[in-house]
Design an enzyme around this catalytic site. Structure first.
Site, PDB file in Angstrom:
ATOM      1  N   LYS A   1       0.846  -1.206   0.000  1.00  0.00           N
ATOM      2  CA  LYS A   1       0.000   0.000   0.000  1.00  0.00           C
ATOM      3  C   LYS A   1       0.878   1.251   0.000  1.00  0.00           C
ATOM      4  O   LYS A   1       1.680   1.454   0.905  1.00  0.00           O
ATOM      5  CB  LYS A   1      -0.915  -0.011   1.233  1.00  0.00           C
ATOM      6  CG  LYS A   1      -1.752   1.272   1.417  1.00  0.00           C
ATOM      7  CD  LYS A   1      -2.679   1.177   2.632  1.00  0.00           C
ATOM      8  CE  LYS A   1      -3.389   2.493   2.900  1.00  0.00           C
ATOM      9  NZ  LYS A   1      -4.255   2.457   4.096  1.00  0.00           N
TER      10      LYS A   1
ATOM     11  N   ASP B   1      -2.902  10.038   3.738  1.00  0.00           N
ATOM     12  CA  ASP B   1      -4.286   9.608   3.932  1.00  0.00           C
ATOM     13  C   ASP B   1      -4.996  10.545   4.901  1.00  0.00           C
ATOM     14  O   ASP B   1      -4.890  10.396   6.115  1.00  0.00           O
ATOM     15  CB  ASP B   1      -4.309   8.169   4.479  1.00  0.00           C
ATOM     16  CG  ASP B   1      -5.731   7.680   4.729  1.00  0.00           C
ATOM     17  OD1 ASP B   1      -6.688   8.331   4.248  1.00  0.00           O
ATOM     18  OD2 ASP B   1      -5.871   6.632   5.410  1.00  0.00           O
TER      19      ASP B   1
ATOM     20  N   LYS C   1     -10.431  12.440   8.514  1.00  0.00           N
ATOM     21  CA  LYS C   1      -9.892  12.031   9.818  1.00  0.00           C
ATOM     22  C   LYS C   1      -9.844  13.225  10.759  1.00  0.00           C
ATOM     23  O   LYS C   1      -9.773  14.364  10.311  1.00  0.00           O
ATOM     24  CB  LYS C   1      -8.455  11.499   9.637  1.00  0.00           C
ATOM     25  CG  LYS C   1      -8.354  10.136   9.000  1.00  0.00           C
ATOM     26  CD  LYS C   1      -6.905   9.697   8.926  1.00  0.00           C
ATOM     27  CE  LYS C   1      -6.772   8.347   8.238  1.00  0.00           C
ATOM     28  NZ  LYS C   1      -7.399   7.239   8.964  1.00  0.00           N
TER      29      LYS C   1
ATOM     30  N   ASP D   1       1.361   6.287   5.585  1.00  0.00           N
ATOM     31  CA  ASP D   1       0.426   5.306   5.026  1.00  0.00           C
ATOM     32  C   ASP D   1       0.974   4.640   3.753  1.00  0.00           C
ATOM     33  O   ASP D   1       0.281   3.860   3.112  1.00  0.00           O
ATOM     34  CB  ASP D   1      -0.932   5.979   4.759  1.00  0.00           C
ATOM     35  CG  ASP D   1      -2.095   5.027   4.945  1.00  0.00           C
ATOM     36  OD1 ASP D   1      -1.898   3.951   5.546  1.00  0.00           O
ATOM     37  OD2 ASP D   1      -3.205   5.360   4.486  1.00  0.00           O
TER      38      ASP D   1
ATOM     39  N   ASP E   1     -12.543   6.640   4.065  1.00  0.00           N
ATOM     40  CA  ASP E   1     -11.270   6.444   4.761  1.00  0.00           C
ATOM     41  C   ASP E   1     -10.805   4.984   4.687  1.00  0.00           C
ATOM     42  O   ASP E   1      -9.673   4.672   5.043  1.00  0.00           O
ATOM     43  CB  ASP E   1     -11.412   6.889   6.222  1.00  0.00           C
ATOM     44  CG  ASP E   1     -10.074   7.141   6.893  1.00  0.00           C
ATOM     45  OD1 ASP E   1      -9.052   7.141   6.177  1.00  0.00           O
ATOM     46  OD2 ASP E   1     -10.053   7.328   8.121  1.00  0.00           O
TER      47      ASP E   1
ATOM     48  N   GLU F   1      -9.724   3.393   2.249  1.00  0.00           N
ATOM     49  CA  GLU F   1      -9.249   3.551   0.868  1.00  0.00           C
ATOM     50  C   GLU F   1      -8.142   2.564   0.511  1.00  0.00           C
ATOM     51  O   GLU F   1      -7.950   2.243  -0.655  1.00  0.00           O
ATOM     52  CB  GLU F   1      -8.753   4.982   0.638  1.00  0.00           C
ATOM     53  CG  GLU F   1      -7.298   5.259   1.057  1.00  0.00           C
ATOM     54  CD  GLU F   1      -7.019   5.046   2.534  1.00  0.00           C
ATOM     55  OE1 GLU F   1      -7.969   5.118   3.327  1.00  0.00           O
ATOM     56  OE2 GLU F   1      -5.859   4.766   2.906  1.00  0.00           O
TER      57      GLU F   1
ATOM     58  N   ARG G   1      -7.846  -0.605   0.961  1.00  0.00           N
ATOM     59  CA  ARG G   1      -8.348  -1.820   0.331  1.00  0.00           C
ATOM     60  C   ARG G   1      -8.803  -1.554  -1.107  1.00  0.00           C
ATOM     61  O   ARG G   1      -8.774  -2.451  -1.947  1.00  0.00           O
ATOM     62  CB  ARG G   1      -9.479  -2.417   1.192  1.00  0.00           C
ATOM     63  CG  ARG G   1     -10.625  -1.509   1.427  1.00  0.00           C
ATOM     64  CD  ARG G   1     -11.484  -1.916   2.630  1.00  0.00           C
ATOM     65  NE  ARG G   1     -10.915  -1.471   3.908  1.00  0.00           N
ATOM     66  CZ  ARG G   1     -11.440  -1.739   5.094  1.00  0.00           C
ATOM     67  NH1 ARG G   1     -12.559  -2.460   5.191  1.00  0.00           N
ATOM     68  NH2 ARG G   1     -10.884  -1.288   6.196  1.00  0.00           N
TER      69      ARG G   1
HETATM   70  N1  BES Z   1      -4.390   4.176   6.903  1.00  0.00           N
HETATM   71  C1  BES Z   1      -5.549   3.941   7.698  1.00  0.00           C
HETATM   72  C2  BES Z   1      -5.283   2.938   8.828  1.00  0.00           C
HETATM   73  C3  BES Z   1      -4.462   3.456   9.964  1.00  0.00           C
HETATM   74  C4  BES Z   1      -5.006   4.311  10.886  1.00  0.00           C
HETATM   75  C5  BES Z   1      -3.172   3.028  10.128  1.00  0.00           C
HETATM   76  C6  BES Z   1      -4.240   4.756  11.952  1.00  0.00           C
HETATM   77  C7  BES Z   1      -2.416   3.454  11.187  1.00  0.00           C
HETATM   78  C8  BES Z   1      -2.955   4.337  12.092  1.00  0.00           C
HETATM   79  C9  BES Z   1      -6.650   3.386   6.840  1.00  0.00           C
HETATM   80  O1  BES Z   1      -6.724   3.879   5.558  1.00  0.00           O
HETATM   81  C10 BES Z   1      -7.934   3.742   7.519  1.00  0.00           C
HETATM   82  O2  BES Z   1      -8.210   4.898   7.608  1.00  0.00           O
HETATM   83  N2  BES Z   1      -8.667   2.741   7.988  1.00  0.00           N
HETATM   84  C11 BES Z   1      -9.879   2.968   8.682  1.00  0.00           C
HETATM   85  C12 BES Z   1     -10.859   1.922   8.244  1.00  0.00           C
HETATM   86  C13 BES Z   1     -12.256   2.171   8.744  1.00  0.00           C
HETATM   87  C14 BES Z   1     -12.838   3.388   8.073  1.00  0.00           C
HETATM   88  C15 BES Z   1     -13.085   0.945   8.448  1.00  0.00           C
HETATM   89  C16 BES Z   1      -9.591   2.861  10.176  1.00  0.00           C
HETATM   90  O3  BES Z   1      -8.813   2.008  10.572  1.00  0.00           O
HETATM   91  O4  BES Z   1     -10.144   3.665  10.912  1.00  0.00           O
HETATM   92 ZN    ZN Z   2      -4.984   4.550   4.755  1.00  0.00          ZN
HETATM   93 MN    MN Z   3      -7.839   5.661   5.478  1.00  0.00          MN
END
Ligand code: BES
Ligand code: ZN
Ligand code: MN
Length: 501
Positions: free
Chosen positions: A271, A276, A283, A294, A353, A355, A357
């Site tokens: 990834k 992000d 966020k 990210d 968010d 994204e 996947r």
């Molecule tokens: N890049 C983030 C995951 C992340 C968050 C990694 C904080 C490290 C620290 C990812 O893109 C994301 O935002 N995931 C969301 C998914 C949710 C919306 C289902 C998350 O983990 O909140």
């Molecule tokens: Zn992300």
């Molecule tokens: Mn995200």
């Protein structure tokens, strides 16, 4: 720093400083005993006056009689009875860190000798290089020259010699050191790329860096798909993320051919979200700067391809890095939008968010064309993984248990551990959507698992494993910085696949 092996008598080694281990309660290791004998017992006497108890405690001695090195750093390995890997790591890191601030430039150490029962000497040698480089790493490329100079050591370390008494297989140790150096360079590259801010490390920048690496190795071919190419292919999920950004998405393709032409490759998919912000599902502001990290999965893939090419490993390997930003914009994904992926499956985007996947799923489908024997994706995919495993273990999910076991073992062997989470069928229904083939989020519980469930729908044609590195790829707080994980785990896995141990 330069690394080498020496087989000269320990007490005769010429070095600015020799690092040797001692145990708590003034107990000498076998290497320190040699030095003590050479000094006619002076060492044991000097040690009696010091309090070296905990791993990493140390005593710096100057011009010890009978010892050829100018200085001798005795570093504590803790109580002899409890001696194992953790104490050894702490001792080595503390010694290197300390001597980097000293006038010493050329170091030698006996810390590879006399390990705990069951230790693997060659893995130790590899890890010793990684530990040393970790202790020396600085992320100062964005500081102005003046401040960079101020913070950098006056007498930077130049070389480290590992001392070994009459080894049975010298060349194996030599190649372990070489492997350690290539892996450490990979770890440093992954850290450098990840620590750069989002305004510098854009998708185009990542692609340029990958191309540069490609030019340095004959067996490595690097190509980059741009948004037009992706459009033509039908990568609707990936493109839906980058449409919200002014930086065009890139799909970086690194192909290393070190094995037989007929041998199917392993594919690594990383990834590469260079920033992000969450998109329209924005966020919160606090700590959002860390979302420059990210792209750590992508950086680890680029780093592994560099290290594998450097070591000329006899295997075929493909690295795929979808790179994009995720920002709020009039053209960005909106909650409820439905996109069509390269696989033909449609996705309802309930949270913009989620994204990672979306860019990974199209890349997994793209990986099919390489007919890989195994595909491993590496992604800072879910905050839920940090809740589950913290910063110690990467999350591992797989559709093939043999592959999962291999990766778990590689993580143990390289001290870059992963922990498996279940990918049971029962979790899949959390992704049901009334309007599309699936939703991109799975509701409240098991966030890391439902993210992997989503990816698994694009990985049905090969053996596949997913590493969620959200908790392990970087550190927050006053030690903020990328860790370079899981490059050590992946390299251990690849070395094993290439026939090494
Ligand atoms: N890049 C983030 C995951 C992340 C968050 C990694 C904080 C490290 C620290 C990812 O893109 C994301 O935002 N995931 C969301 C998914 C949710 C919306 C289902 C998350 O983990 O909140
Ligand atoms: Zn992300
Ligand atoms: Mn995200």
């Amino acid at each position: 720093m330069d690394y080498s092996i020496t087989r000269q008598p320990l007490s005769e080694l010429k070095a600015d400083c020799l690092i040797s281990g001692v145990f708590a309660n003034h107990k000498l290791t076998s290497a320190s005993q040699r030095l003590d004998q050479a000094s006619n017992g002076a060492l044991a006497d000097l040690l009696k006056t010091a309090h070296l108890d905990k791993p990493g405690d140390s005593l710096l001695l100057h011009q010890v009689s009978g010892v050829g090195a100018k200085k001798l750093l005795l570093v504590c390995l803790g109580p002899k009875k409890e001696y194992k890997a953790a104490a050894w790591r702490t001792a080595l890191a503390s010694a290197i860190g300390q001597l980097n601030a000293d006038k010493s430039r050329r170091l030698a150490t006996s810390l590879l000798d006399d390990p705990w029962p069951g230790a693997d000497g060659l893995r130790l040698a590899r890890e010793a290089v990684l530990i040393s480089e970790e202790a020396l790493y600085r992320a100062d490329s964005c500081k102005s020259a003046k401040n960079r100079d101020k913070a950098s050591p006056k007498y930077p370390l130049q070389g480290l010699q590992f001392w070994t008494p009459d080894p049975t297989d010298g060349s194996a140790l030599e190649s372990a050191i070489e492997q350690g150096q290539a892996i450490a360079q990979g770890v440093n590259l992954a850290k450098d790329l990840a620590n750069l801010p989002g305004n510098i490390c854009t998708p185009s920048y990542l692609a340029e860096q990958a191309k540069k690496i490609g030019k340095q190795h004959k067996a490595l071919k690097v190509s980059v798909l741009d948004e037009d190419d992706m459009e033509q292919l039908g990568m609707g999920a990936l493109l839906s993320v980058s449409h919200g950004s002014r930086q065009p998405a890139k799909l970086i393709i690194m192909e290393y051919a070190g094995g037989k032409a007929s041998a199917k490759p392993i594919a690594l998919v990383g990834k590469g979200l260079t920033f992000d912000a969450g998109g329209i599902s924005l966020k919160p502001g606090a700590g959002m700067d860390e979302m420059k990290y990210d792209m750590c999965g992508g950086a680890s893939v680029i780093a592994c391809l560099q290290a594998v090419a450097e070591l000329k490993l006899p295997l075929n390997l493909v690295g795929l890095v979808p790179a994009s930003e995720n920002l709020p914009d009039g053209a960005a994904n909106k909650p409820g939008d439905i996109v069509t992926s390269l696989s033909g499956q449609t996705i309802e985007i309930l949270n913009t968010d989620a994204e990672g996947r979306l860019i990974l799923c199209d890349t997994l489908t793209y990986a099919e064309r390489f007919e890989p024997t195994a595909v491993i994706d590496i992604a800072t995919l879910t905050g839920a993984c940090i809740v589950a495993l913290g910063d110690q273990a990467s999350g591992l999910l797989a559709n093939d248990q043999a592959l999962a076991d291999e990766l778990l073992a590689a993580g143990q062997a390289s001290n870059d551990r992963a922990w498996q989470l279940p990918l049971w069928e029962e979790y899949q229904k959390q992704l049901d959507s009334p309007f599309a083939d699936m939703a991109n989020i799975g509701g409240k519980g098991a966030g890391s698992i439902t993210a992997a469930c989503f990816l698994s729908r694009f990985a049905e044609k090969f053996h596949w494993a997913h590493l969620d590195i959200a908790g392990t790829a970087w550190k927050s707080g006053d030690k903020k910085g990328a860790t370079g994980r899981p490059v050590p785990l992946l390299m251990q896995f690849l070395l094993q696949r290439a026939g090494d141990k």
